[in-house]
Scaffold this motif. Structure first.
Motif, PDB file in Angstrom:
ATOM      1  N   GLU A 197       0.821  -1.216   0.000  1.00 42.82           N
ATOM      2  CA  GLU A 197       0.000   0.000   0.000  1.00 42.82           C
ATOM      3  C   GLU A 197       0.851   1.261   0.000  1.00 42.82           C
ATOM      4  O   GLU A 197       0.450   2.290  -0.542  1.00 42.82           O
ATOM      5  N   MET A 198       2.023   1.189   0.623  1.00 43.24           N
ATOM      6  CA  MET A 198       2.904   2.360   0.641  1.00 43.24           C
ATOM      7  C   MET A 198       3.362   2.708  -0.769  1.00 43.24           C
ATOM      8  O   MET A 198       3.383   3.881  -1.158  1.00 43.24           O
ATOM      9  N   TYR A 199       3.766   1.697  -1.520  1.00 42.35           N
ATOM     10  CA  TYR A 199       4.199   1.941  -2.905  1.00 42.35           C
ATOM     11  C   TYR A 199       3.026   2.419  -3.758  1.00 42.35           C
ATOM     12  O   TYR A 199       3.175   3.335  -4.583  1.00 42.35           O
ATOM     13  N   GLU A 200       1.866   1.800  -3.574  1.00 44.05           N
ATOM     14  CA  GLU A 200       0.708   2.186  -4.366  1.00 44.05           C
ATOM     15  C   GLU A 200       0.315   3.635  -4.110  1.00 44.05           C
ATOM     16  O   GLU A 200      -0.011   4.384  -5.038  1.00 44.05           O
ATOM     17  N   ALA A 201       0.350   4.042  -2.846  1.00 42.70           N
ATOM     18  CA  ALA A 201       0.013   5.425  -2.517  1.00 42.70           C
ATOM     19  C   ALA A 201       1.022   6.389  -3.123  1.00 42.70           C
ATOM     20  O   ALA A 201       0.643   7.456  -3.642  1.00 42.70           O
ATOM     21  N   ALA A 202       2.309   6.019  -3.085  1.00 40.36           N
ATOM     22  CA  ALA A 202       3.331   6.887  -3.666  1.00 40.36           C
ATOM     23  C   ALA A 202       3.164   7.000  -5.176  1.00 40.36           C
ATOM     24  O   ALA A 202       3.298   8.096  -5.749  1.00 40.36           O
ATOM     25  N   LEU A 204       0.379   6.669  -6.863  1.00 40.16           N
ATOM     26  CA  LEU A 204      -0.820   7.473  -7.125  1.00 40.16           C
ATOM     27  C   LEU A 204      -0.521   8.959  -6.979  1.00 40.16           C
ATOM     28  O   LEU A 204      -1.138   9.792  -7.656  1.00 40.16           O
ATOM     29  N   ASP A 205       0.434   9.293  -6.094  1.00 43.24           N
ATOM     30  CA  ASP A 205       0.821  10.697  -5.905  1.00 43.24           C
ATOM     31  C   ASP A 205       1.803  11.169  -6.968  1.00 43.24           C
ATOM     32  O   ASP A 205       2.264  12.320  -6.908  1.00 43.24           O
ATOM     33  N   THR A 212      10.469   6.289  -5.163  1.00 45.35           N
ATOM     34  CA  THR A 212      10.002   5.286  -4.204  1.00 45.35           C
ATOM     35  C   THR A 212      11.158   4.532  -3.569  1.00 45.35           C
ATOM     36  O   THR A 212      11.076   4.131  -2.405  1.00 45.35           O
TER      37      THR A 212
END
Length: 308
Positions: A197-202, A204-205, A212
């Motif tokens: 989720e951390m990578y996905e959120a980054a 998306l930003d 990353t």
């Protein structure tokens, strides 16, 4: 629950601590003691000579060469090996592009195969690796110069291990090749524990793979990187460098002491020249260098622990 807690802890720790003191701490103490004697390693009789061995060591040009080479190993090998391992592990676990109907965070295609390829050198003993590369570096029939001739670079035929300016770098390349796979697996295990989720959120930003890595992967993996750095430095100062130099180089340690490292010099003085006391003196210097390296890495790498 508190009653008898300390007796319980001591009961579990007494045996392992006793074994550690007997087989690790006591040999170090013995080595320091023998460094103040003239012991040959064979005779049961010896006498105290004070700091004579240390004075001799400071005037020994070969010792200073070996120290220089060992420090070069300790400084460069961890940098190159850890950097390559981090890059490979990141590409295998996180660096791939999103595929249709696949997860957002994934490794490059064939990542499972690459893990096996990178780890393959760990299956071979360091002695086998050194022998293989000794044949590969042969200037006449070795694989490397044969490839150079095959691609039209017949005029470029280095002596490799026979050239004082190239021999040390050739040995270092072998150590990198033989150890990088272990750290790829180590860092891959650490990256697998980072929530996707951390990578996905980054992503998306708008963050790219470069961002990353430096903003998420490296900070969360820092404790593992620091431990790997210390471990790789100890390997570079110890058994791994000794085995490769002993097997691959002429002399060993040649030509003209261009590949002599401290641990090899200890071995030569103790078992070739019968100067065990002087060898233990160099060993004490190697101990100081190793402890100083570990302390510097731990001090410079200290940072606030990140949790997720």
């Amino acid at each position: 629950m508190q009653h008898g807690k300390y007796r319980f802890i001591v009961g579990f720790l007494a045996l392992p601590l006793g074994l550690y003191a007997l087989f690790v701490v006591w040999p170090f103490i013995q080595s320091i003691y023998y460094s103040f004697t003239d012991w040959t390693g064979l005779s049961p009789e010896f006498k105290m000579v004070g700091f004579d061995n240390y004075s001799r060591m400071l005037d020994d040009d070969i010792f200073w060469k070996s120290l220089q080479h060992s420090l070069l190993f300790a400084l460069l090998l961890p940098v190159v090996t850890i950097s390559l391992a981090l890059f490979f592990a990141f590409m295998i676990n996180v660096g791939g592009r999103k595929r249709k109907n696949g997860p957002v965070i994934t490794g490059v295609r064939g990542s499972s195969f690459y893990k096996i390829v990178y780890f393959f050198p760990q299956v071979l003993s360091i002695a086998i690796v050194a022998l293989l590369f000794a044949f590969a570096y042969n200037p006449d029939s070795g694989a490397i110069n044969s490839v150079l001739r095959g691609i039209g670079l017949g005029d470029v035929q280095p002596l490799w291990l026979g050239d004082p300016d190239l021999a040390l770098w050739a040995v270092m390349a072998v150590l990198v090749w033989s150890t990088v796979g272990f750290f790829v697996v180590l860092f891959s295990a650490g990256m697998a524990s980072i929530p996707a989720e951390m990578y996905e959120a980054a992503l998306l930003d708008g963050a790219n793979r470069f961002t990353t890595f430096f903003r998420i992967t490296l900070p969360l993996l820092w404790d593992t990187v620091q431990s790997g750095w210390v471990y790789m430095g100890i390997l570079a100062l110890g058994a791994e460098s000794f085995a490769v130099v002993q097997i691959m180089t002429t002399g060993p340690g040649g030509p003209d002491y261009s590949t002599t490292v401290m641990v090899l010099y200890v071995y030569q003085k103790a078992f070739r020249d019968g100067q065990a006391a002087y060898a233990t003196t160099i060993g004490v210097a190697l101990l100081v260098v190793t402890l100083a390296f570990a302390a510097v890495v731990m001090r410079l790498g200290r940072r606030e622990r990140l949790e997720y």
